[in-house]
Design a protein around this motif. Sequence first.
Motif, PDB file in Angstrom:
ATOM      1  N   ARG A 206      27.867  50.026  35.113  1.00  0.00           N
ATOM      2  CA  ARG A 206      28.878  49.468  34.210  1.00  0.00           C
ATOM      3  C   ARG A 206      29.596  50.584  33.439  1.00  0.00           C
ATOM      4  O   ARG A 206      30.824  50.590  33.316  1.00  0.00           O
TER       5      ARG A 206
ATOM      6  N   ILE B 150      37.284  48.671  35.046  1.00  0.00           N
ATOM      7  CA  ILE B 150      37.152  47.414  34.310  1.00  0.00           C
ATOM      8  C   ILE B 150      37.186  47.742  32.820  1.00  0.00           C
ATOM      9  O   ILE B 150      36.965  48.884  32.414  1.00  0.00           O
TER      10      ILE B 150
ATOM     11  N   GLU C  91      35.007  44.942  27.490  1.00  0.00           N
ATOM     12  CA  GLU C  91      34.633  43.549  27.242  1.00  0.00           C
ATOM     13  C   GLU C  91      34.161  42.874  28.524  1.00  0.00           C
ATOM     14  O   GLU C  91      33.166  42.144  28.538  1.00  0.00           O
ATOM     15  N   GLU C  92      34.891  43.109  29.608  1.00  0.00           N
ATOM     16  CA  GLU C  92      34.491  42.527  30.894  1.00  0.00           C
ATOM     17  C   GLU C  92      33.154  43.089  31.355  1.00  0.00           C
ATOM     18  O   GLU C  92      32.314  42.362  31.886  1.00  0.00           O
TER      19      GLU C  92
ATOM     20  N   ASP D 245      40.726  36.396  40.117  1.00  0.00           N
ATOM     21  CA  ASP D 245      40.217  36.715  38.783  1.00  0.00           C
ATOM     22  C   ASP D 245      39.872  35.445  38.026  1.00  0.00           C
ATOM     23  O   ASP D 245      38.887  35.392  37.300  1.00  0.00           O
TER      24      ASP D 245
ATOM     25  N   ARG E  94      36.594  34.278  39.119  1.00  0.00           N
ATOM     26  CA  ARG E  94      35.485  35.092  38.628  1.00  0.00           C
ATOM     27  C   ARG E  94      35.277  34.879  37.135  1.00  0.00           C
ATOM     28  O   ARG E  94      34.173  34.753  36.643  1.00  0.00           O
ATOM     29  N   ASN E  95      36.375  34.823  36.380  1.00  0.00           N
ATOM     30  CA  ASN E  95      36.257  34.795  34.929  1.00  0.00           C
ATOM     31  C   ASN E  95      35.953  33.415  34.373  1.00  0.00           C
ATOM     32  O   ASN E  95      35.371  33.291  33.303  1.00  0.00           O
TER      33      ASN E  95
END
Length: 606
Positions: A381, A390, A393-394, A596, A599-600
Amino acid sequence: MGDFAGIEDLLHDFLTEASELLSDLDNKLLELEKRPGDLDLLNNVYRDFHTIKGGAGFLNAAELVRLCHLTENLFDKLRNGELTLTPETLDAILAATAEVREMFGSLSQGSQPDAADLKLMAALQAAIDSKAPALAKPDAAPGGGIWIAAEPDWNALYAALLEKPPAAAQPEAEAHGEGRRAADNPELEIARAGRRGTDKMAVASESTIRVDTHRLDQVLVLSGEIGLTKNRLNSLRNNILRGKTDSATLSALDQAVGQLDLLVGNLQNAVMKTRMQPIGRLFGKYPRIARDLARQLGKEVEVVLSGEETEIDKTMIEDLNDPLVHLVRNAVDHGVEEPAERAALGKPAKSVVRLQARQEGDHIVIEIADDGRGMRPEAIRAKAVEKGLIGLEEANALDDRQSLRLVFLPGFTTKREITSVSGRGVGMDVVKTNIERLNGTIDVDSEPGRGTRFTISLPLTLAILSVLIVRLGRQAFALPLSLVREILPVRAGQMQQVSGRPTLVVRGEVLPVITLSGLIGWQQEGTPEIGILMQIGASSLVLAVDGFVGHDDVVIKSLDTFRPAGVAGVTLSGDGEIVLILDIKELFQQDRGLIDAGRNHAFRTH
């Protein structure tokens, strides 16, 4: 074919047989590294080089004959106990197989191969004379290969190989610029395999396939039975045209149609099996690739293969090569530790990379696993955020499994320095793209300190596709069934707006709803009533359609003259209607916002 006019068929047969022999020979050499005193194995390798030399001699490939003859002489001494196989000698022998492979590439292009590299020939001769120069690995090899640390008398050695006086050897070396430079620079690779690919032999193998005669016999028998059933149907048709429509005739017609349906299905399966090849023919390349890279990096790696008998479509085997090469190299470069580091961790000095294939239902599962350092999700990450792939926050919203999937993002790499092996951030995203192009999926699982496992799932074949046939207005479309999780009703009262998009709650999971008409740019007539719950990579969403017809296994017909975006091919329905097979992944890639959203918006409600 230039130098081989009139004997093209013989050349093709030689390249097909010898290429398979050479691939098998590489694996025997790696086994020989573990058991250098195995007399049977030494004899087998000797015979393989002798066989290749014999075929090359028939084709008047003098330089290939010279190289094989020299290697054959070396193995003659090894099998007679006059020499002992050392890692350095094996390096030179493996370099010789790489040179043979390169010569096959020249033959496949219809030209006689050039002379082998001067240093390779000289090193082989020195090994035969029990005077092999010391071989050393440089600090940064530009792609693998063998390096000479000591400086022998190259001209004298090469002259002995050519059976010419030393004075005549010099022009020969001059004629091959790289061989001449080898004499001036001891830090030149013996094997040019590191900077020359092995794809040139593809010409000899891509156009042919070996089929068990038993499978061809099955096709012949089924064809004969279909012919008999066709005659029965013609007879019944004539009876019906003459007005004979009694129950006995209609019952016989029904039986004949059912018999034809069964036979055609069996014939289709039998024909598909003729395209199936054991994946072991592909797996056999990777122990050599892993060994060469491990030697370059100063690591000890053993590749363990299992499930080599698992069969897969030949066209898919060819397309799988590059992704699997990258995953194996990735395991050796990134995954496993150096011997000293493994010893400090209490691990065996030699690491293990496992390559396994198995069939699960109508899919093939391939796993590439190592017992190395593994990957830490928090580090993945952090690196993705550092590279701007990325946002923070994501990244904080991702769980460990989703974090590991970040390695498939374009531009992602954990390497701080660019080397000839890795570090440019190009690789895993290409692997994922190539696997998805085969209608497959790839996933990653890792445990810090224990290792990493990549799992690839592929359909058995690309020629026949299981599809769900849906309807938009009066037009039918086919969707890959492998992407479909569930079919459910869609009612306007059940949908909610989230961030301006319609969503549907499915067992506590909020999923975006996307209409098929909006996806392909058609005018929507009425309100969609059916939702297709689809899984596309890490994204889940509901595709709204007007209705569905059913599911079927269809033969894909490609569009040769043009290919609209998002259309994988066409097929025919039972009533003769043309049905477009949609490439759902490509359609969604045209609008990254839809992916997206999938996914989100996939989160659990409380």
